[in-house]
Design an enzyme around this catalytic site. Sequence first.
Site, PDB file in Angstrom:
ATOM      1  N   GLY A 132     -70.657   2.058 -32.784  1.00  0.00           N
ATOM      2  CA  GLY A 132     -69.432   1.511 -33.364  1.00  0.00           C
ATOM      3  C   GLY A 132     -69.600   0.091 -33.850  1.00  0.00           C
ATOM      4  O   GLY A 132     -69.140  -0.268 -34.939  1.00  0.00           O
ATOM      5  N   GLU A 144     -76.397  -8.588 -28.966  1.00  0.00           N
ATOM      6  CA  GLU A 144     -76.766  -7.448 -28.119  1.00  0.00           C
ATOM      7  C   GLU A 144     -77.713  -7.936 -27.034  1.00  0.00           C
ATOM      8  O   GLU A 144     -78.795  -8.453 -27.328  1.00  0.00           O
ATOM      9  CB  GLU A 144     -77.415  -6.343 -28.950  1.00  0.00           C
ATOM     10  N   THR A 195     -75.762   2.969 -26.375  1.00  0.00           N
ATOM     11  CA  THR A 195     -75.930   4.099 -25.457  1.00  0.00           C
ATOM     12  C   THR A 195     -76.524   5.312 -26.149  1.00  0.00           C
ATOM     13  O   THR A 195     -77.489   5.910 -25.665  1.00  0.00           O
ATOM     14  CB  THR A 195     -74.573   4.465 -24.821  1.00  0.00           C
ATOM     15  N   TYR A 199     -70.101  16.619 -18.209  1.00  0.00           N
ATOM     16  CA  TYR A 199     -71.104  17.064 -19.172  1.00  0.00           C
ATOM     17  C   TYR A 199     -72.480  16.472 -18.881  1.00  0.00           C
ATOM     18  O   TYR A 199     -73.504  17.161 -19.043  1.00  0.00           O
ATOM     19  CB  TYR A 199     -70.657  16.758 -20.604  1.00  0.00           C
ATOM     20  N   GLU A 213     -71.202  35.468 -36.959  1.00  0.00           N
ATOM     21  CA  GLU A 213     -70.327  36.450 -37.559  1.00  0.00           C
ATOM     22  C   GLU A 213     -69.233  36.921 -36.595  1.00  0.00           C
ATOM     23  O   GLU A 213     -68.186  37.426 -37.010  1.00  0.00           O
ATOM     24  CB  GLU A 213     -71.124  37.654 -38.056  1.00  0.00           C
TER      25      GLU A 213
END
Length: 449
Positions: A16, A35, A42, A178, A443
Amino acid sequence: MAQYDYDLFVIGAGSGGVRAARVSAAYGAKVAIAEEHRVGGTCVIRGCVPKKLLVYGSHFAEDLHDAKQFGWDVPECAFDWPRLRDSVLAEVTRLEGIYTNTLDSNKVEVIHERATVTGPHDITLAGGRQVTARTILIAVGAWPARPDCEGAEHGITSNEAFHLETMPKRVVIAGGGYIANEFAGIFHGFGAHVTIVNRTDQILRGYDEQIRDRLLQISMTKGIDFRFHAPFEKVEKQEDGSLIVHTGGGGDPLHADVLMFATGRVPKTRGLGLEEAGVELDKHGAVVVDADNKSNVDSIYAVGDVTNRVQLTPVAIREGQAFADTVFGNKPHRVDYTNIPSAVFSHPPMAGVGLTEAQARNKLGSVKIYTSDFRAMKNVLAGRHERALYKMIVEEQTERVVGLHMIGPDAPEILQAAAVAVKAGLSKQAWDETVALHPSMAEELVLMK
């Protein structure tokens, strides 16, 4: 008018922040970006890119096994973790160079120092230099959380997983989201025995229940163990470097070579000086922003995971673009957060867009559910009993497809294109009228009755 050193000062060179910096500079703004770690953030350095490469690497275990059923005489293969690890880290370094070159080519000044906010227009660099900016953008992202338990310092997070010296034989992963399920598949594919420990009885909260239950079933069939209702109590390190993990909820202590915490990510705002500058933070430390990414301080904005809205790289990029267009490009617009597709790169992967069945019933009342539960052609010939599941949620009154959720080979690749149709609000009839592409897994999306 007040004079400042920069029109825009960005703190954090992730997806970002980099997008906002380079686009703002292209509009003519004088931009600097600070930075403290590595350019790329990340996703590029310690997240989705190196993780996806490990997912590819671990999947070869199944591919090599299945190849024999397709006529290939595959010899016994040994896995070399250091070789893959070093290849992945080299690719990360290459991508970091591309990000840095992009900033340089757009005349963005890159400052490799930690920067803190010391006022509405003031920034102090770690080396002591103080600078001013008309606008400050916070894009520092989020950081892995660790549980507060005795011995937690002996565990690693996803940050360190890419740098392991050797591949462990026994891995305990804390968490049910996740990251936990993706790394469970990765470590399992590399031959480790994996146990997922979760404080609740659910994995992947927020995903469609049928799809996440299918992943749990497949993961257990593969040999991944799960321990639910098991909060961490303490971790003991043994003389040989191994760990003993004690959990609540009953059950014997777990012995592990590596304990990985995948218990969520928190906005990385601690020590950034935002509260002292008057910026409102929520209870998790996230910067509170409006629809235009502006904080309660007019000159300070924030995008990406640090806002804790949607922690996804493509969302951070869109927020950075919208910020630059609105503040410096005279093209104001806002990010649309509806129907954002997402994926879990587990084994097999999951993907979804729109409302889950539970969300649709709560929001819309009457819905129709269509499913296709099948074995992929490749799995049939390979003798693999793993079944894919596709699920479509349709608003009964309008016949509009409001959700699509999948688990199976290549589900994320298929879902990306299908998400366009969901985003466009196409009806179930439009899907039905589309001719199937045969033979393919995709499909099934136009054949559900």
